[in-house]
Motif scaffolding. Sequence first.
Motif, short mmCIF file in Angstrom:
data_model
loop_
_atom_site.label_atom_id
_atom_site.label_comp_id
_atom_site.label_asym_id
_atom_site.label_seq_id
_atom_site.Cartn_x
_atom_site.Cartn_y
_atom_site.Cartn_z
N ASP A 194 4.14 7.45 -0.37
CA ASP A 194 3.36 6.61 -1.27
C ASP A 194 2.77 5.46 -0.46
N ALA A 195 1.48 5.58 -0.16
CA ALA A 195 0.83 4.62 0.72
C ALA A 195 0.70 3.23 0.10
N SER A 196 0.98 3.10 -1.19
CA SER A 196 0.92 1.77 -1.81
C SER A 196 2.00 0.84 -1.28
N TRP A 197 2.99 1.41 -0.56
CA TRP A 197 4.05 0.60 0.04
C TRP A 197 3.65 0.02 1.39
N PHE A 198 2.46 0.34 1.86
CA PHE A 198 2.07 -0.03 3.23
C PHE A 198 2.26 -1.53 3.48
N LYS A 199 1.67 -2.37 2.65
CA LYS A 199 1.73 -3.81 2.86
C LYS A 199 3.16 -4.33 2.76
N THR A 200 3.93 -3.78 1.83
CA THR A 200 5.32 -4.21 1.69
C THR A 200 6.10 -3.92 2.96
N PHE A 201 5.98 -2.70 3.45
CA PHE A 201 6.67 -2.33 4.69
C PHE A 201 6.21 -3.21 5.86
N GLU A 202 4.91 -3.46 5.91
CA GLU A 202 4.36 -4.28 6.98
C GLU A 202 4.93 -5.70 6.90
N ASN A 203 5.01 -6.24 5.69
CA ASN A 203 5.55 -7.59 5.51
C ASN A 203 7.03 -7.66 5.86
N TRP A 204 7.76 -6.58 5.62
CA TRP A 204 9.18 -6.55 5.98
C TRP A 204 9.39 -6.52 7.50
N GLY A 205 8.37 -6.10 8.23
CA GLY A 205 8.50 -5.99 9.68
C GLY A 205 8.91 -4.62 10.15
N ILE A 206 8.61 -3.61 9.33
CA ILE A 206 8.90 -2.22 9.72
C ILE A 206 8.04 -1.85 10.94
N ASP A 207 8.64 -1.17 11.90
CA ASP A 207 7.89 -0.76 13.09
C ASP A 207 7.03 0.46 12.83
N SER A 208 7.58 1.43 12.08
CA SER A 208 6.84 2.67 11.87
C SER A 208 7.28 3.36 10.59
N VAL A 209 6.36 4.15 10.04
CA VAL A 209 6.60 4.92 8.82
C VAL A 209 6.32 6.39 9.11
N ILE A 210 7.30 7.23 8.82
CA ILE A 210 7.14 8.67 8.98
C ILE A 210 6.72 9.25 7.63
N THR A 211 5.62 10.02 7.63
CA THR A 211 5.07 10.49 6.36
C THR A 211 4.58 11.93 6.45
N ASP A 212 4.70 12.64 5.32
CA ASP A 212 4.17 14.00 5.20
C ASP A 212 2.64 14.01 5.07
N VAL A 213 2.09 12.88 4.64
CA VAL A 213 0.66 12.82 4.30
C VAL A 213 -0.02 11.71 5.10
N PRO A 214 -0.09 11.86 6.40
CA PRO A 214 -0.62 10.78 7.24
C PRO A 214 -2.06 10.38 6.92
N SER A 215 -2.85 11.30 6.39
CA SER A 215 -4.24 10.97 6.08
C SER A 215 -4.35 9.96 4.94
N LYS A 216 -3.28 9.78 4.16
CA LYS A 216 -3.31 8.89 3.00
C LYS A 216 -3.01 7.44 3.37
N TRP A 217 -2.49 7.22 4.58
CA TRP A 217 -2.06 5.87 4.97
C TRP A 217 -3.14 5.18 5.78
N PRO A 218 -3.34 3.87 5.54
CA PRO A 218 -4.39 3.14 6.27
C PRO A 218 -3.98 2.87 7.72
N GLY A 219 -4.87 3.22 8.62
CA GLY A 219 -4.68 2.82 10.01
C GLY A 219 -3.59 3.53 10.75
N SER A 220 -3.66 3.54 12.05
CA SER A 220 -2.62 4.02 12.94
C SER A 220 -2.84 3.37 14.29
N LEU A 221 -1.79 3.26 15.07
CA LEU A 221 -1.90 2.60 16.37
C LEU A 221 -1.75 3.59 17.50
#
Length: 243
Positions: free
Chosen positions: A216-243
Amino acid sequence: MKIIGHRGAKGEAPENTLAGFAYLRSLGIHHVELDIHLSVDKQLVVIHDDTVDRTTNQSGKVRDFTADQLANMNAHHQWPNWSLPNHPASETGIPRLAKVLTAWHELKSIQLEVKSAPKAELAIIARDLIQLCEDFKLGERGIITSSSEQFHQCLSELHCKQPTGLVADSRVQNPIQTAKDLNCDYLCLDWKLCNDEMVAAASNAKLTVSLWTANDASWFKTFENWGIDSVITDVPSKWPGSL
Protein backbone atom coordinates in the motif's frame (compact mmCIF):
# COMPACT_ATOMS: atom_id res chain seq x y z
CA MET A 1 13.98 5.53 1.16
CA LYS A 2 14.76 2.71 -1.25
CA ILE A 3 12.02 0.78 -3.03
CA ILE A 4 13.01 -2.89 -3.31
CA GLY A 5 11.32 -5.34 -5.65
CA HIS A 6 10.09 -8.43 -3.77
CA ARG A 7 11.21 -11.56 -5.64
CA GLY A 8 11.66 -9.17 -8.55
CA ALA A 9 8.13 -7.81 -8.74
CA LYS A 10 5.93 -10.64 -7.45
CA GLY A 11 2.65 -8.81 -8.02
CA GLU A 12 3.51 -7.62 -11.52
CA ALA A 13 5.72 -10.28 -13.12
CA PRO A 14 6.69 -13.95 -12.70
CA GLU A 15 8.51 -14.06 -9.36
CA ASN A 16 12.18 -14.95 -8.97
CA THR A 17 12.78 -15.31 -12.71
CA LEU A 18 15.23 -13.64 -15.09
CA ALA A 19 12.32 -12.06 -16.95
CA GLY A 20 10.79 -10.83 -13.69
CA PHE A 21 14.08 -9.23 -12.67
CA ALA A 22 14.36 -7.66 -16.13
CA TYR A 23 10.88 -6.20 -15.62
CA LEU A 24 12.05 -4.62 -12.36
CA ARG A 25 15.02 -3.10 -14.14
CA SER A 26 12.67 -1.72 -16.80
CA LEU A 27 11.07 0.35 -14.03
CA GLY A 28 14.47 1.85 -13.26
CA ILE A 29 14.68 -0.04 -9.95
CA HIS A 30 17.96 -1.77 -9.14
CA HIS A 31 17.22 -2.87 -5.59
CA VAL A 32 15.91 -6.42 -5.25
CA GLU A 33 15.07 -9.12 -2.72
CA LEU A 34 15.14 -12.77 -3.73
CA ASP A 35 15.24 -16.24 -2.18
CA ILE A 36 17.88 -18.95 -2.21
CA HIS A 37 17.68 -22.73 -2.17
CA LEU A 38 20.12 -25.49 -3.09
CA SER A 39 19.64 -27.83 -6.05
CA VAL A 40 20.53 -31.53 -5.95
CA ASP A 41 23.82 -30.73 -7.72
CA LYS A 42 24.62 -28.13 -5.04
CA GLN A 43 23.93 -24.99 -7.06
CA LEU A 44 22.44 -21.83 -5.54
CA VAL A 45 19.07 -21.35 -7.24
CA VAL A 46 16.49 -18.61 -6.90
CA ILE A 47 13.06 -19.71 -5.66
CA HIS A 48 10.99 -18.94 -2.57
CA ASP A 49 9.35 -22.27 -1.77
CA ASP A 50 11.16 -25.52 -1.02
CA THR A 51 9.03 -27.19 -3.70
CA VAL A 52 8.39 -26.23 -7.32
CA ASP A 53 4.65 -26.92 -7.01
CA ARG A 54 3.31 -23.37 -6.65
CA THR A 55 5.45 -21.47 -9.12
CA THR A 56 5.89 -24.03 -11.90
CA ASN A 57 3.80 -26.59 -13.77
CA GLN A 58 5.71 -29.44 -12.10
CA SER A 59 5.91 -30.84 -8.58
CA GLY A 60 8.59 -31.97 -6.17
CA LYS A 61 11.27 -30.68 -3.81
CA VAL A 62 13.73 -28.13 -5.16
CA ARG A 63 16.59 -30.14 -3.64
CA ASP A 64 15.62 -33.16 -5.81
CA PHE A 65 16.23 -31.39 -9.15
CA THR A 66 19.44 -30.30 -10.87
CA ALA A 67 19.98 -26.62 -11.59
CA ASP A 68 19.54 -27.32 -15.32
CA GLN A 69 16.24 -29.09 -14.72
CA LEU A 70 15.00 -26.17 -12.62
CA ALA A 71 16.08 -23.62 -15.23
CA ASN A 72 14.05 -25.46 -17.87
CA MET A 73 10.81 -25.42 -15.88
CA ASN A 74 7.95 -23.06 -16.67
CA ALA A 75 7.79 -20.66 -13.74
CA HIS A 76 5.40 -18.29 -15.48
CA HIS A 77 2.41 -20.61 -15.81
CA GLN A 78 0.52 -18.40 -13.35
CA TRP A 79 1.12 -15.59 -15.85
CA PRO A 80 -0.11 -17.23 -19.10
CA ASN A 81 -0.16 -13.92 -20.98
CA TRP A 82 3.21 -12.78 -19.69
CA SER A 83 5.23 -10.84 -22.23
CA LEU A 84 8.27 -8.60 -21.96
CA PRO A 85 10.13 -7.51 -25.09
CA ASN A 86 13.42 -9.36 -25.58
CA HIS A 87 12.72 -11.67 -22.62
CA PRO A 88 11.05 -14.86 -23.91
CA ALA A 89 9.40 -17.60 -21.91
CA SER A 90 12.75 -19.41 -21.77
CA GLU A 91 13.82 -16.78 -19.22
CA THR A 92 11.04 -17.66 -16.81
CA GLY A 93 12.53 -20.83 -15.38
CA ILE A 94 14.11 -21.13 -11.93
CA PRO A 95 17.52 -19.50 -12.41
CA ARG A 96 20.92 -19.98 -10.84
CA LEU A 97 21.81 -17.05 -8.62
CA ALA A 98 25.04 -16.56 -10.57
CA LYS A 99 23.05 -16.02 -13.76
CA VAL A 100 20.89 -13.37 -12.07
CA LEU A 101 23.97 -11.50 -10.88
CA THR A 102 25.72 -11.80 -14.24
CA ALA A 103 22.76 -10.12 -15.97
CA TRP A 104 22.41 -7.25 -13.48
CA HIS A 105 25.16 -4.74 -14.34
CA GLU A 106 23.47 -1.80 -12.59
CA LEU A 107 22.61 -3.63 -9.38
CA LYS A 108 22.56 -1.25 -6.39
CA SER A 109 21.51 -3.63 -3.63
CA ILE A 110 20.34 -7.20 -3.26
CA GLN A 111 18.84 -8.93 -0.23
CA LEU A 112 19.68 -12.62 -0.52
CA GLU A 113 17.21 -14.43 1.72
CA VAL A 114 18.09 -17.98 2.68
CA LYS A 115 15.15 -20.16 3.67
CA SER A 116 15.19 -22.82 6.38
CA ALA A 117 16.85 -26.10 5.40
CA PRO A 118 18.74 -29.01 6.97
CA LYS A 119 21.92 -27.90 8.75
CA ALA A 120 24.28 -29.55 6.25
CA GLU A 121 22.51 -27.74 3.42
CA LEU A 122 22.66 -24.41 5.23
CA ALA A 123 26.42 -24.79 5.71
CA ILE A 124 26.91 -25.31 1.95
CA ILE A 125 24.66 -22.36 1.10
CA ALA A 126 26.50 -20.10 3.54
CA ARG A 127 29.92 -21.04 2.14
CA ASP A 128 28.91 -20.72 -1.51
CA LEU A 129 26.91 -17.53 -1.00
CA ILE A 130 29.85 -15.80 0.67
CA GLN A 131 32.07 -16.91 -2.20
CA LEU A 132 29.60 -15.70 -4.82
CA CYS A 133 29.39 -12.30 -3.13
CA GLU A 134 33.17 -12.11 -3.32
CA ASP A 135 33.29 -13.28 -6.94
CA PHE A 136 30.79 -10.60 -8.00
CA LYS A 137 32.37 -7.95 -5.75
CA LEU A 138 29.01 -7.17 -4.16
CA GLY A 139 30.50 -5.67 -1.01
CA GLU A 140 27.92 -3.63 0.92
CA ARG A 141 25.41 -4.14 -1.90
CA GLY A 142 24.98 -7.81 -1.01
CA ILE A 143 22.97 -8.32 2.18
CA ILE A 144 22.56 -11.94 3.29
CA THR A 145 19.32 -12.38 5.23
CA SER A 146 17.46 -15.20 6.94
CA SER A 147 14.99 -15.97 9.70
CA SER A 148 17.06 -19.04 10.58
CA GLU A 149 19.31 -18.57 13.60
CA GLN A 150 21.08 -21.76 12.56
CA PHE A 151 21.98 -20.19 9.23
CA HIS A 152 23.26 -17.04 10.92
CA GLN A 153 25.47 -19.27 13.06
CA CYS A 154 26.86 -20.83 9.86
CA LEU A 155 27.71 -17.35 8.58
CA SER A 156 29.40 -16.48 11.86
CA GLU A 157 31.49 -19.66 11.81
CA LEU A 158 32.69 -18.70 8.32
CA HIS A 159 33.59 -15.16 9.49
CA CYS A 160 31.21 -13.67 6.91
CA LYS A 161 32.15 -10.12 5.93
CA GLN A 162 28.92 -9.39 4.05
CA PRO A 163 26.23 -7.33 5.79
CA THR A 164 23.60 -9.65 7.26
CA GLY A 165 19.97 -9.25 8.25
CA LEU A 166 17.43 -10.97 10.46
CA VAL A 167 14.08 -11.60 8.76
CA ALA A 168 11.58 -11.16 11.58
CA ASP A 169 7.85 -11.67 11.91
CA SER A 170 5.50 -11.96 14.90
CA ARG A 171 7.16 -15.20 16.02
CA VAL A 172 10.30 -13.29 17.03
CA GLN A 173 9.54 -11.86 20.47
CA ASN A 174 12.36 -9.30 20.58
CA PRO A 175 13.52 -8.73 17.01
CA ILE A 176 15.98 -5.92 17.79
CA GLN A 177 17.78 -7.86 20.50
CA THR A 178 17.73 -11.06 18.44
CA ALA A 179 19.25 -9.24 15.47
CA LYS A 180 21.99 -7.82 17.69
CA ASP A 181 22.66 -11.22 19.30
CA LEU A 182 23.14 -12.65 15.80
CA ASN A 183 25.51 -9.79 14.87
CA CYS A 184 23.18 -8.59 12.13
CA ASP A 185 23.41 -5.23 10.40
CA TYR A 186 19.83 -5.21 9.14
CA LEU A 187 16.44 -5.83 10.69
CA CYS A 188 14.14 -7.05 7.91
CA LEU A 189 10.79 -6.64 9.58
CA ASP A 190 7.20 -7.53 8.75
CA TRP A 191 5.83 -4.04 8.06
CA LYS A 192 2.70 -4.69 10.13
CA LEU A 193 4.86 -4.95 13.27
CA CYS A 194 6.62 -1.64 12.70
CA ASN A 195 6.09 1.71 14.39
CA ASP A 196 8.13 4.85 14.93
CA GLU A 197 9.33 3.77 18.39
CA MET A 198 10.66 0.47 17.04
CA VAL A 199 12.48 2.26 14.23
CA ALA A 200 14.09 4.64 16.74
CA ALA A 201 15.15 1.71 18.93
CA ALA A 202 16.58 -0.14 15.94
CA SER A 203 18.48 2.97 14.90
CA ASN A 204 19.91 3.31 18.42
CA ALA A 205 21.02 -0.32 18.10
CA LYS A 206 22.73 0.60 14.79
CA LEU A 207 20.40 -1.59 12.76
CA THR A 208 19.20 -0.66 9.27
CA VAL A 209 15.45 -1.27 8.99
CA SER A 210 13.98 -2.82 5.84
CA LEU A 211 10.23 -3.52 5.78
CA TRP A 212 8.45 -6.38 4.00
CA THR A 213 6.08 -6.85 2.22
CA ALA A 214 4.36 -3.47 1.96
CA ASN A 215 2.01 -3.08 -1.00
CA ASP A 216 0.00 0.00 0.00
CA ALA A 217 1.93 2.98 -1.33
CA SER A 218 -0.11 5.39 0.80
CA TRP A 219 2.29 4.45 3.63
CA PHE A 220 5.25 5.94 1.77
CA LYS A 221 5.42 9.24 3.66
CA THR A 222 4.80 7.59 7.01
CA PHE A 223 7.62 5.12 6.49
CA GLU A 224 9.87 7.91 5.26
CA ASN A 225 9.08 10.02 8.34
CA TRP A 226 9.85 7.07 10.61
CA GLY A 227 13.30 6.80 9.05
CA ILE A 228 12.82 3.49 7.27
CA ASP A 229 15.77 2.69 5.00
CA SER A 230 13.92 0.54 2.49
CA VAL A 231 10.55 -1.00 1.64
CA ILE A 232 10.21 -4.40 -0.03
CA THR A 233 7.10 -4.56 -2.21
CA ASP A 234 5.31 -6.86 -4.66
CA VAL A 235 4.17 -3.84 -6.69
CA PRO A 236 7.20 -1.60 -7.16
CA SER A 237 5.57 0.38 -9.98
CA LYS A 238 2.99 1.71 -7.49
CA TRP A 239 5.53 3.37 -5.17
CA PRO A 240 6.93 6.86 -5.81
CA GLY A 241 10.61 7.10 -6.58
CA SER A 242 13.56 4.78 -6.13
CA LEU A 243 17.23 5.35 -5.42
